[in-house]
Design an enzyme around this catalytic site. Structure first.
Site, PDB file in Angstrom:
ATOM      1  N   GLY A  17       2.597   2.203  10.812  1.00 35.95           N
ATOM      2  CA  GLY A  17       3.575   3.277  10.690  1.00 35.95           C
ATOM      3  C   GLY A  17       4.276   3.625  11.994  1.00 35.95           C
ATOM      4  N   LYS A  74       0.168   4.255  -0.219  1.00 35.71           N
ATOM      5  CA  LYS A  74      -0.421   5.473   0.371  1.00 35.71           C
ATOM      6  C   LYS A  74      -0.133   6.661  -0.562  1.00 35.71           C
ATOM      7  CE  LYS A  74      -0.165   3.217   4.785  1.00 35.71           C
ATOM      8  NZ  LYS A  74      -0.067   3.278   6.230  1.00 35.71           N
ATOM      9  N   ASN A 111       0.881  -1.171   0.000  1.00 38.20           N
ATOM     10  CA  ASN A 111       0.000   0.000   0.000  1.00 38.20           C
ATOM     11  C   ASN A 111       0.917   1.219   0.000  1.00 38.20           C
ATOM     12  OD1 ASN A 111      -1.734   2.090   0.458  1.00 38.20           O
ATOM     13  ND2 ASN A 111      -2.375   1.425   2.506  1.00 38.20           N
ATOM     14  N   HIS A 113      -9.583   1.399   4.624  1.00 42.87           N
ATOM     15  CA  HIS A 113      -8.326   1.527   5.369  1.00 42.87           C
ATOM     16  C   HIS A 113      -8.561   2.447   6.573  1.00 42.87           C
ATOM     17  CE1 HIS A 113      -4.206   2.566   6.413  1.00 42.87           C
ATOM     18  NE2 HIS A 113      -3.846   1.470   5.763  1.00 42.87           N
ATOM     19  N   GLU A 155      -5.487  -4.893  10.348  1.00 39.66           N
ATOM     20  CA  GLU A 155      -4.486  -3.870  10.594  1.00 39.66           C
ATOM     21  C   GLU A 155      -4.775  -3.154  11.921  1.00 39.66           C
ATOM     22  OE1 GLU A 155      -2.450  -2.700   6.595  1.00 39.66           O
ATOM     23  OE2 GLU A 155      -3.968  -1.237   7.122  1.00 39.66           O
ATOM     24  N   SER A 170       3.460  -2.237  10.237  1.00 41.05           N
ATOM     25  CA  SER A 170       4.912  -2.337  10.443  1.00 41.05           C
ATOM     26  C   SER A 170       5.492  -3.692  10.036  1.00 41.05           C
ATOM     27  CB  SER A 170       5.282  -2.005  11.895  1.00 41.05           C
ATOM     28  OG  SER A 170       4.903  -0.670  12.195  1.00 41.05           O
ATOM     29  N   GLU A 197      -6.877   4.747   7.808  1.00 41.88           N
ATOM     30  CA  GLU A 197      -6.592   6.170   7.555  1.00 41.88           C
ATOM     31  C   GLU A 197      -7.788   6.843   6.897  1.00 41.88           C
ATOM     32  OE1 GLU A 197      -2.859   5.642   5.500  1.00 41.88           O
ATOM     33  OE2 GLU A 197      -1.920   5.029   7.380  1.00 41.88           O
TER      34      GLU A 197
HETATM   35  P1  13P Z   1       3.086   0.311   7.576  1.00 40.99           P
HETATM   36  O1  13P Z   1       3.536  -0.997   6.973  1.00 40.99           O
HETATM   37  O2  13P Z   1       3.852   1.488   7.067  1.00 40.99           O
HETATM   38  O3  13P Z   1       2.998   0.223   9.080  1.00 40.99           O
HETATM   39  O4  13P Z   1       1.580   0.547   7.060  1.00 40.99           O
HETATM   40  C1  13P Z   1       0.645  -0.459   7.197  1.00 40.99           C
HETATM   41  C2  13P Z   1      -0.566  -0.109   6.411  1.00 40.99           C
HETATM   42  O5  13P Z   1      -1.317   0.765   6.772  1.00 40.99           O
HETATM   43  C3  13P Z   1      -0.801  -0.843   5.168  1.00 40.99           C
HETATM   44  O6  13P Z   1      -2.077  -0.599   4.666  1.00 40.99           O
END
Ligand code: 13P
Length: 251
Positions: A172, A11, A9, A94, A166, A212, A96
């Site tokens: 992150g 982002k 992903n 997601h 997740e 992560s 976010e």
């Molecule tokens: P990270 O791997 O950067 O922690 O992000 C996870 C994520 O949100 C994948 O959709």
């Protein structure tokens, strides 16, 4: 046996040149699609350029879509639009988007139904906050998300769906859930799918862990019985790391 699925992903990262460099570097190195599904979910502006250059063993996904076919929705993109340029997957719900763009379970559900109508494979994200985990509410929160998000889907659809567990506190932050915690919660998701649909559906559905994930912890996560793959943010931005992560899924 469920085929593993590793998805990056990206982002809101990568310009066109950066995306091109990445795809040229990974295409030849990815293991066969018969063994593992490798997916890159990019932002909208580079989707077409990635689809045009995707090698035999890579597929491209979007990170969001609208649930309407078309209309006066400034700034939005529909499932049909994604399908028409050759996109195969779409991330839905997601954390976010749920947190920063007010995406509700009702909207997530409508998006899932529309994605199937458009012949896109959705990657549905669910997960709890740190406060919810510490308050012992993880199962209640995820159970409710699944019930609302998967409403009115058929068993056949759910069998092809990918769910990404997740935990918000692991995204992150560098804090990965331990493989035991990740596996336990993915197991709970599978049990819930069995309750909402049936056992065969729960056995077929692929569940990823995300939060992560990196080259140093992928092996342990992939060795767990309920984890069928990973949804990876930061570590999927580097071509070499992405290839290593995908290869870990076929060991
Ligand atoms: P990270 O791997 O950067 O922690 O992000 C996870 C994520 O949100 C994948 O959709």
């Amino acid at each position: 046996m469920r085929k593993p699925i590793i998805a990056g992903n990206w982002k809101m990262f990568k310009t066109r040149d950066e995306a091109l460099q990445f795809i040229l570097a990974v295409n030849e190195q990815l293991p066969s699609r018969e063994k593992v599904d490798s997916v890159i979910c990019s932002q909208f502006t580079v989707l077409r350029c990635l689809v045009k250059r995707q090698g035999e063993n890579l597929r491209i996904g979007a990170q969001n879509m609208h649930f309407a076919d078309e209309g006066a929705f400034t700034g939005e993109v529909s499932g049909q639009m994604l399908k028409s340029i050759g996109v195969s997957y779409v991330i839905i719900g997601h954390s976010e988007r749920r947190a920063m763009f007010n995406e509700t379970d009702e909207a997530v559900n409508k998006k899932l139904l529309k994605a199937f109508e458009c012949d896109l494979t959705p990657i549905l994200c669910v997960g709890e906050s740190l406060e919810q985990r510490e308050g012992g509410r993880t199962e209640e929160v995820i159970g409710k998300q699944l019930e609302l998000d998967l409403a009115n889907l058929t068993k056949e659809q759910v069998k092809t769906l990918v769910i990404a567990y997740e935990p918000i506190w692991a995204i992150g932050t560098g804090k990965t859930a331990t493989s035991q915690v990740a596996d336990e919660t993915c197991g709970f998701i599978r049990k819930t799918v069995a309750k909402l649909f049936d056992k065969a559906t729960a056995e077929a559905i692929r569940i990823q862990y995300g939060g992560s994930v990196k080259t140093s912890n992928i092996d342990e996560l992939m060795s767990m019985p309920n984890i069928d793959g990973a949804l990876i943010g930061g570590a999927s931005l580097k071509a070499d790391d992405f290839v290593t992560l995908v290869k870990a899924a076929v060991k």
